[in-house]
Motif scaffolding. Structure first.
Motif, PDB file in Angstrom:
ATOM      1  N   UNK A   1       0.953  -0.869   0.207  1.00  0.00           N
ATOM      2  CA  UNK A   1      -0.055   0.089   0.123  1.00  0.00           C
ATOM      3  C   UNK A   1       0.715   1.339  -0.781  1.00  0.00           C
ATOM      4  N   UNK A   2       2.158   1.048   0.406  1.00  0.00           N
ATOM      5  CA  UNK A   2       2.636   2.601   0.475  1.00  0.00           C
ATOM      6  C   UNK A   2       3.513   2.790  -0.067  1.00  0.00           C
ATOM      7  N   UNK A   3       3.870   2.015  -1.238  1.00  0.00           N
ATOM      8  CA  UNK A   3       4.012   2.143  -2.688  1.00  0.00           C
ATOM      9  C   UNK A   3       3.791   2.700  -3.579  1.00  0.00           C
ATOM     10  N   UNK A   4       2.010   2.725  -3.324  1.00  0.00           N
ATOM     11  CA  UNK A   4       1.294   3.162  -4.145  1.00  0.00           C
ATOM     12  C   UNK A   4       1.850   4.311  -4.677  1.00  0.00           C
ATOM     13  N   UNK A   5       1.903   4.999  -5.842  1.00  0.00           N
ATOM     14  CA  UNK A   5       2.676   6.400  -5.791  1.00  0.00           C
ATOM     15  C   UNK A   5       0.923   7.660  -5.068  1.00  0.00           C
ATOM     16  N   UNK A   6      -0.348   7.366  -5.690  1.00  0.00           N
ATOM     17  CA  UNK A   6      -1.508   8.126  -5.040  1.00  0.00           C
ATOM     18  C   UNK A   6      -1.442   7.962  -3.290  1.00  0.00           C
ATOM     19  N   UNK A   7      -0.703   7.058  -2.659  1.00  0.00           N
ATOM     20  CA  UNK A   7      -0.721   7.462  -0.825  1.00  0.00           C
ATOM     21  C   UNK A   7      -0.129   8.257  -1.110  1.00  0.00           C
ATOM     22  N   UNK A   8      -0.629   9.106   0.100  1.00  0.00           N
ATOM     23  CA  UNK A   8       0.153  10.237   1.174  1.00  0.00           C
ATOM     24  C   UNK A   8       0.323   9.536   2.596  1.00  0.00           C
ATOM     25  N   UNK A   9      -0.585   8.933   2.657  1.00  0.00           N
ATOM     26  CA  UNK A   9       0.049   8.591   4.662  1.00  0.00           C
ATOM     27  C   UNK A   9      -0.807   7.677   4.565  1.00  0.00           C
ATOM     28  N   UNK A  10      -0.777   6.333   5.786  1.00  0.00           N
ATOM     29  CA  UNK A  10      -1.174   5.579   6.493  1.00  0.00           C
ATOM     30  C   UNK A  10      -0.840   5.696   7.875  1.00  0.00           C
ATOM     31  N   UNK A  11      -2.120   5.647   8.179  1.00  0.00           N
ATOM     32  CA  UNK A  11      -2.222   5.326   9.605  1.00  0.00           C
ATOM     33  C   UNK A  11      -2.965   3.960  10.439  1.00  0.00           C
ATOM     34  N   UNK A  12      -1.529   2.994  11.024  1.00  0.00           N
ATOM     35  CA  UNK A  12      -2.722   2.385  12.386  1.00  0.00           C
ATOM     36  C   UNK A  12      -2.755   2.968  12.934  1.00  0.00           C
ATOM     37  N   UNK A  13      -4.694   1.839  12.594  1.00  0.00           N
ATOM     38  CA  UNK A  13      -5.998   2.756  14.280  1.00  0.00           C
ATOM     39  C   UNK A  13      -6.484   1.843  15.108  1.00  0.00           C
ATOM     40  N   UNK A  14      -6.572   1.997  16.234  1.00  0.00           N
ATOM     41  CA  UNK A  14      -7.491   1.054  16.769  1.00  0.00           C
ATOM     42  C   UNK A  14      -9.299   1.214  16.421  1.00  0.00           C
ATOM     43  N   UNK A  15     -10.199   0.332  17.214  1.00  0.00           N
ATOM     44  CA  UNK A  15     -11.404   0.719  16.908  1.00  0.00           C
ATOM     45  C   UNK A  15     -11.704  -0.239  15.740  1.00  0.00           C
ATOM     46  N   UNK A  16     -12.537   0.864  15.662  1.00  0.00           N
ATOM     47  CA  UNK A  16     -14.215  -0.530  13.957  1.00  0.00           C
ATOM     48  C   UNK A  16     -12.946  -0.588  12.442  1.00  0.00           C
ATOM     49  N   UNK A  17     -12.131   0.451  12.408  1.00  0.00           N
ATOM     50  CA  UNK A  17     -10.931   0.173  11.591  1.00  0.00           C
ATOM     51  C   UNK A  17      -9.458   0.174  11.564  1.00  0.00           C
ATOM     52  N   UNK A  18      -8.914  -0.622  10.967  1.00  0.00           N
ATOM     53  CA  UNK A  18      -7.595  -1.097  11.314  1.00  0.00           C
ATOM     54  C   UNK A  18      -6.681   0.078  10.450  1.00  0.00           C
ATOM     55  N   UNK A  19      -6.664   0.983   9.608  1.00  0.00           N
ATOM     56  CA  UNK A  19      -6.606   1.958   8.585  1.00  0.00           C
ATOM     57  C   UNK A  19      -7.410   2.897   8.063  1.00  0.00           C
ATOM     58  N   UNK A  20      -6.454   3.563   8.410  1.00  0.00           N
ATOM     59  CA  UNK A  20      -6.337   4.944   7.576  1.00  0.00           C
ATOM     60  C   UNK A  20      -5.398   5.514   6.447  1.00  0.00           C
ATOM     61  N   UNK A  21      -6.192   5.751   5.647  1.00  0.00           N
ATOM     62  CA  UNK A  21      -5.609   5.858   4.410  1.00  0.00           C
ATOM     63  C   UNK A  21      -5.336   7.387   3.444  1.00  0.00           C
ATOM     64  N   UNK A  22      -4.531   7.939   3.617  1.00  0.00           N
ATOM     65  CA  UNK A  22      -5.190   9.524   2.647  1.00  0.00           C
ATOM     66  C   UNK A  22      -4.547   9.140   1.441  1.00  0.00           C
ATOM     67  N   UNK A  23      -5.320   9.162   0.522  1.00  0.00           N
ATOM     68  CA  UNK A  23      -5.347   9.228  -1.308  1.00  0.00           C
ATOM     69  C   UNK A  23      -5.601  10.109  -1.812  1.00  0.00           C
ATOM     70  N   UNK A  24      -4.734  10.495  -2.756  1.00  0.00           N
ATOM     71  CA  UNK A  24      -4.505  12.314  -3.666  1.00  0.00           C
ATOM     72  C   UNK A  24      -4.285  10.968  -4.964  1.00  0.00           C
TER      73      UNK A  24
END
Length: 85
Positions: free
Chosen positions: A62-85
């Motif tokens: 996921x981190x290698x994708x050019x459109x991904x600007x940041x990834x955050x591992x989070x707790x709770x209902x979701x595992x990841x937050x991903x910002x895509x441009x």
């Protein structure tokens, strides 16, 4: 400077003073990509990995994708937050 109601030289002097005193350690430019014509999306993901190693491989891919600007591992209902441009 304009937003603060002071002159540009005053802001420059204050910034230099803060850097010289070690209060400001670095500066980071924050770019509003939407003003450059890009669209920004926030995606919340649940990851169904069978192992931590598989989860790590997914993160690296996921981190290698050019459109991904940041990834955050989070707790709770979701595992990841991903910002895509």
């Amino acid at each position: 400077a304009r937003a603060l109601g002071v002159s540009a030289p005053r802001v420059q002097r204050t910034m230099r003073l803060l850097v010289d005193r070690g209060i400001l350690i670095g500066r980071t430019a924050v770019v509003d990509v939407t003003r450059l014509g890009f669209v920004e999306y926030g995606i919340n993901l649940q990851v169904a990995a069978r192992s931590r190693a598989e989860h790590e491989r997914f993160l690296r891919a996921l981190a290698k994708l050019r459109s991904v600007s940041w990834i955050a591992e989070v707790g709770g209902r979701h595992d990841l937050m991903v910002n895509v441009i």
